[in-house]
Structures are given as C-alpha cells and as structure tokens.
Design a protein around this motif. Structure first.
Motif, PDB file in Angstrom:
ATOM      1  N   GLN A   1      -7.030   0.967  -5.029  1.00 58.15           N
ATOM      2  CA  GLN A   1      -7.583   1.104  -3.939  1.00 58.15           C
ATOM      3  C   GLN A   1      -7.200  -0.181  -2.809  1.00 58.15           C
ATOM      4  OE1 GLN A   1     -11.868   1.900  -4.361  1.00 58.15           O
ATOM      5  NE2 GLN A   1     -11.632   3.206  -6.039  1.00 58.15           N
ATOM      6  N   GLN A   2      -6.826   0.023  -1.845  1.00 55.43           N
ATOM      7  CA  GLN A   2      -6.278  -0.840  -0.767  1.00 55.43           C
ATOM      8  C   GLN A   2      -7.824  -1.401  -0.261  1.00 55.43           C
ATOM      9  OE1 GLN A   2      -5.874  -0.512   2.734  1.00 55.43           O
ATOM     10  NE2 GLN A   2      -5.878  -2.697   3.174  1.00 55.43           N
ATOM     11  N   VAL A   3      -8.100  -2.920  -0.055  1.00 56.10           N
ATOM     12  CA  VAL A   3      -9.258  -2.844   0.918  1.00 56.10           C
ATOM     13  C   VAL A   3      -9.041  -3.368   2.006  1.00 56.10           C
ATOM     14  CG1 VAL A   3     -11.319  -4.239   0.340  1.00 56.10           C
ATOM     15  CG2 VAL A   3     -10.493  -3.323  -1.428  1.00 56.10           C
TER      16      VAL A   3
ATOM     17  N   THR B   1       0.812  -1.080   0.115  1.00 56.71           N
ATOM     18  CA  THR B   1       0.061  -0.078   0.053  1.00 56.71           C
ATOM     19  C   THR B   1       0.868   1.218   0.050  1.00 56.71           C
ATOM     20  OG1 THR B   1      -1.665  -1.197   1.312  1.00 56.71           O
ATOM     21  CG2 THR B   1      -1.825   1.116   1.207  1.00 56.71           C
ATOM     22  N   GLU B   2       1.936   1.191   0.521  1.00 54.53           N
ATOM     23  CA  GLU B   2       2.824   2.356   0.809  1.00 54.53           C
ATOM     24  C   GLU B   2       3.477   2.416  -0.454  1.00 54.53           C
ATOM     25  OE1 GLU B   2       5.780   1.681   3.953  1.00 54.53           O
ATOM     26  OE2 GLU B   2       4.241   1.241   5.384  1.00 54.53           O
TER      27      GLU B   2
ATOM     28  N   VAL C   1     -11.994  -4.462 -10.917  1.00 54.99           N
ATOM     29  CA  VAL C   1     -11.390  -5.650 -10.663  1.00 54.99           C
ATOM     30  C   VAL C   1     -11.119  -5.735  -9.100  1.00 54.99           C
ATOM     31  CG1 VAL C   1      -9.556  -7.061 -11.030  1.00 54.99           C
ATOM     32  CG2 VAL C   1     -10.845  -6.015 -12.833  1.00 54.99           C
ATOM     33  N   MET C   2     -11.551  -6.670  -8.342  1.00 60.80           N
ATOM     34  CA  MET C   2     -11.155  -6.971  -7.050  1.00 60.80           C
ATOM     35  C   MET C   2     -10.326  -8.282  -6.756  1.00 60.80           C
ATOM     36  SD  MET C   2     -13.408  -7.125  -3.731  1.00 60.80           S
ATOM     37  CE  MET C   2     -12.453  -7.487  -1.887  1.00 60.80           C
TER      38      MET C   2
ATOM     39  N   LYS D   1      -8.475  -3.245  -4.823  1.00 65.08           N
ATOM     40  CA  LYS D   1      -9.432  -3.094  -6.230  1.00 65.08           C
ATOM     41  C   LYS D   1      -8.633  -2.229  -7.070  1.00 65.08           C
ATOM     42  CE  LYS D   1     -14.041  -2.929  -3.784  1.00 65.08           C
ATOM     43  NZ  LYS D   1     -15.232  -2.119  -3.747  1.00 65.08           N
ATOM     44  N   ARG D   2      -9.193  -2.216  -8.589  1.00 62.39           N
ATOM     45  CA  ARG D   2      -8.946  -1.241  -9.411  1.00 62.39           C
ATOM     46  C   ARG D   2     -10.202  -0.899 -10.055  1.00 62.39           C
ATOM     47  NH1 ARG D   2      -4.323  -2.077 -12.449  1.00 62.39           N
ATOM     48  NH2 ARG D   2      -4.927  -0.194 -13.454  1.00 62.39           N
ATOM     49  N   VAL D   3     -10.422   0.558 -10.023  1.00 59.99           N
ATOM     50  CA  VAL D   3     -11.790   0.838 -10.262  1.00 59.99           C
ATOM     51  C   VAL D   3     -11.539   1.904 -11.390  1.00 59.99           C
ATOM     52  CG1 VAL D   3     -13.765   2.005  -9.704  1.00 59.99           C
ATOM     53  CG2 VAL D   3     -12.598   0.672  -8.285  1.00 59.99           C
TER      54      VAL D   3
END
Length: 212
Positions: free
Chosen positions: A139-141, A29-30, A161-162, A153-155
């Motif tokens: 987007q980190q979930v 994420t970082e 796509v998750m 996710k990629r949105v």
C-alpha cells in the motif's frame, strides 16, 4: 518442496533510473500495481540492487545508487517478494568484479552485516513481509512533500510494516495525509514511534522502517 523465483529486472532498472534522477518515485507505485495484474499471488519475485552481471558491467553500488544505496536496499528487502544479496554487498564491495577471471572479494569490514541482518530478521518474523501469497499487500502511503520522499506499507491482518524513505540530499519534515494515528516500533532503534499525528524529521538519504 520447491518454488520458482523470477528476477524483477524492470524494478531493478527503474531503481537505477530513479537514482540517476531520470524517473520520479511515483513510478514505483505504477510498477507495483502492474505486478498485481501480471503475476499470480503465489509467484515469488526476486528483488535486488545488484547481481553478477550488473556489478561487473554496469557499476558498483556507489556508482548505481550513490548516497541512496541503503534506501534502495531497504526497498528491495521490504516492498515485495524475496530479496537477493550479491556477493560482497554485506562488506561494502566497492569495485566491479572481473567477470571471466578470479577476482577475490576483500572481506575486510562487514559494514552492512548488521544492516542486512536487521532487515532479514524483520522479514522472517513479520508475516507482512513473507513471500508470495503468504505475505501482505503493498500500500503506497501519501506524504507531504512528495518529491524525493516515498512511503508504503505491507499489511497482513494484524501484522504491518511501514517504510519511509528520504531520497533527498537534505533533511525533510514529512507528514502523512489522512493517515490514522498508529503506534509502531522502529526496527533499527527499537524505539516506540507514533506516525500520523505530526510530521517526522528524516535526515538526508535516510530511512525509517517501522513494524507492529
């Protein structure tokens, strides 16, 4: 037309350190946040699990990633940019190729042919995974548990796509904190899958790739 693509060396080394147990998954994420401030939106970043240098000098896929090779491959194909497949990965290359002399690849089984094809067909048809400014945001979930489990996710608009990855050597019951109930299609099984209302079970060292 032409484009510039740059290797994601930092990502590659981070992945091998995570596989070795030396870094937590939160570093992903970082890393992705850093990309947003370091590179322009139109930059094409090249994600990979191996190349000619790494295979010859540092190890095979099994040596670098162990039982989580497929997880790291899914991530390098979906997390951002453009994926690279090194010679022989689609047939399960299990040796370090000689660097300065002829060392033929044994194209014997193509164990990963369908695996790569499924991921690349997803990338081609789903705009969320397109390259550069044409693709969707990362987007980190949040998940429970957090250790050895990672989701994102990629949105892009209605395209999504998750990905859920279990890096643990044991089966995990995974729930998603504060996530709205969402209907997806499992890319590999082609089955309808609902995420957000209850925990999902993911086997050891396994992945889930979902799209809508």
């Amino acid at each position: 037309p032409w484009f510039d693509a740059t290797y994601t060396w930092e990502y590659f080394h981070l992945g091998t350190e995570i596989a070795a147990g030396n870094e937590p998954l939160s570093r992903i994420t970082e890393y992705m946040a850093k990309q947003d401030t370091t590179f322009p939106e139109h930059a094409y970043r090249l994600y990979f699990t191996s190349n000619h240098d790494e295979n010859s000098w540092n190890g095979t896929d099994q040596e670098l990633y162990g039982d989580n090779f497929e997880n790291f491959t899914v991530m390098s194909t979906t997390i951002g940019g453009m994926p690279l497949v090194y010679s022989g990965q689609e047939t399960g290359l299990d040796k370090r190729l000689e660097f300065f002399q002829k060392d033929p690849i044994n194209w014997d089984g193509y164990e990963y042919e369908d695996f790569y094809r499924t991921l690349f067909e997803l990338k081609d048809r789903n705009e969320a995974l397109w390259n550069g400014q044409y693709g969707g945001d990362f987007q980190q979930v949040d998940t429970t548990p957090t250790k050895d489990v990672y989701a994102y996710k990629r949105v892009k608009g209605d395209h999504e796509v998750m990905v859920v990855l279990n890096f643990s050597d044991s089966e995990q019951e995974i729930s998603f904190d504060d996530m709205a109930v969402t209907e997806y299609t499992d890319v590999f099984s082609e089955q309808a899958t609902t995420v957000g209302d209850e925990a999902i079970t993911l086997p050891a060292n396994d992945f889930l790739v979902l799209e809508k």
